[in-house]
Design an enzyme around this catalytic site. Structure first.
Site, short mmCIF file in Angstrom:
data_model
loop_
_atom_site.label_atom_id
_atom_site.label_comp_id
_atom_site.label_asym_id
_atom_site.label_seq_id
_atom_site.Cartn_x
_atom_site.Cartn_y
_atom_site.Cartn_z
N ASN A 30 1.44 -9.50 10.98
CA ASN A 30 2.06 -8.25 10.50
C ASN A 30 1.45 -6.99 11.05
OD1 ASN A 30 1.20 -5.92 8.39
ND2 ASN A 30 0.53 -7.97 7.72
N ARG A 31 2.29 -6.02 11.70
CA ARG A 31 1.56 -4.66 11.97
C ARG A 31 2.43 -3.30 11.44
NH1 ARG A 31 3.04 -6.93 17.30
NH2 ARG A 31 5.00 -6.13 18.02
N PHE A 32 2.60 -3.98 10.02
CA PHE A 32 3.56 -2.38 9.45
C PHE A 32 2.94 -1.16 9.72
CE2 PHE A 32 5.21 -6.16 6.79
CZ PHE A 32 6.65 -5.85 6.90
N GLY A 33 1.66 -1.03 9.53
CA GLY A 33 1.00 0.20 10.07
C GLY A 33 1.31 1.14 8.67
N SER A 70 -7.05 -2.80 6.26
CA SER A 70 -5.77 -2.84 7.07
C SER A 70 -6.26 -2.93 8.62
CB SER A 70 -4.82 -1.91 6.67
OG SER A 70 -3.64 -2.20 7.54
N GLY A 113 0.70 -1.20 0.07
CA GLY A 113 0.06 0.11 0.02
C GLY A 113 0.83 1.27 -0.01
#
Length: 359
Positions: free
Chosen positions: A110-113, A173, A85
């Site tokens: 995952n918690r890329f944010g 997300s 994204g």
């Protein structure tokens, strides 16, 4: 060749933390010489968005967030690649560590944010590859600190729609606070109206897709399907990662991490939602099936549940790039065995039963 090297590279990559291994993989792909994608069996061709996809196996968003290597990825045999994204302004995302392997479950959290270099950087890279062929789309979102999130989607659409074949509106997300609120009917209706208007102004031929969460209720799905039909969305992507933690997970330590769960444990719930979505929209809106695809059999089930195209990502962590050709060969073999001329003969044929359970 690359697939053959993966068994040697896997122990090294899995000896590193997941994000470092991912960055090294991207770097290695960026160093590959240009490669013509391997030919796909003509049985696997899919006509969608006015384009011919050479095969239905796509790379999901999240792998190449910055559009650094879409052509190298197409060279691995994918029928299409979704980058991103992407958000308007560069943002670092959440603090590290933020991605975790659950090897015993063939899963990832995952918690890329929505870490992103920003829309201008991605637009420059996509502009530089124009004319190279291959179907490439982009996943767009909103900045975490945006005062007007709908405006963020519009600005990304204006900048990127002329450079890609499709735009996926990511409202699902789990790692950006409040983003999933945009799945509500009123918000979604206004968001799609503004995005589609912006798309029409700059690149009417670019398809607009919407990616939804696997955790929504069926009432919410009813509303989303009705809104997508009313606004003329070209496809629904089912689904994003889940915030649920199935009791069957064996990697209990990693399972306690916050973030979106993907990989094999997502297969059943995402496939149920895919089938439920097909029962609501039928052939009026094409569906793209995502979640837990790690074999030709899993891909076949997604298609039977209603998917015209499929996408994968997490399975590559465990199976490597050779999985792409393996899935394509398996799908072609199933079509030949059933003496079917194309995959569209399979789409949705088992949706009713798969809507009750999958896998």
């Amino acid at each position: 060749m690359i697939g053959a090297l993966f068994p040697l590279a896997k122990p090294i990559l899995h000896g590193l933390d997941a994000e470092t291994a991912h960055d090294l993989t991207l770097r290695a792909l960026s160093l590959l010489p240009p490669r013509t994608p391997p030919a796909s069996d003509p049985l696997l061709a899919v006509q969608l968005f006015g384009k011919t996809f050479p095969n239905p196996v796509g790379l999901a968003a999240g792998f190449d967030k910055g559009a650094r290597v879409p052509d190298a990825l197409l060279g691995l045999g994918f029928g299409f690649v979704e980058v991103g994204g992407v958000v308007p302004k560069a943002q670092p995302g959440n603090p590290k560590p933020r991605v975790f392997r659950l090897a015993g479950d063939r899963a990832v959290i995952n918690r890329f944010g929505l870490n992103s270099e920003g829309v201008d950087v991605v637009a420059d890279r996509l502009r530089a590859r124009r004319g190279r062929g291959g179907i490439v789309g982009v996943n767009i979102g909103a900045n975490k600190d945006a005062a007007d999130r709908l405006a963020d989607y519009v600005s990304c659409t204006r900048a990127l729609a002329p450079l890609v074949d499709f735009i996926t509106v990511n409202i699902s997300s789990p790692n950006t606070p409040g983003l999933r609120d945009l799945q509500g009917e009123a918000f979604l209706d206004e968001l799609l109206a503004r995005v589609i208007a912006a798309r029409d102004e700059v690149s009417a031929g670019t398809a607009v897709l919407v990616k939804i969460a696997p955790d929504i209720t069926l009432d919410a799905l009813d509303a989303m399907a009705a809104t997508a039909l009313r606004r003329g969305v070209e496809a629904l992507v089912v689904s994003n990662t889940t915030i649920a933690r199935p009791v069957t997970l064996t990697e209990r330590g990693a399972a306690a991490e916050t973030g979106g769960l993907s990989g094999r444990p997502l297969f059943a719930p995402s496939t149920r939602l895919l089938a439920q979505t097909f029962l609501r929209v039928g052939n009026q809106i094409p569906l793209i099936g995502v979640g837990g695809i790690d074999s030709a059999e899993a891909a076949w089930i997604k298609i039977q549940a209603g998917a015209r195209l499929i996408q994968l990502y997490s399975a590559l962590v465990y199976e490597g790039p050779g999985l792409v050709e393996s899935i394509k060969a398996g799908l072609a073999a199933r079509l030949s065995a059933e003496r079917l001329p194309a995959l569209d003969k399979v789409v949705g044929r088992d949706a009713a039963s798969l809507a009750e359970g999958a896998g």
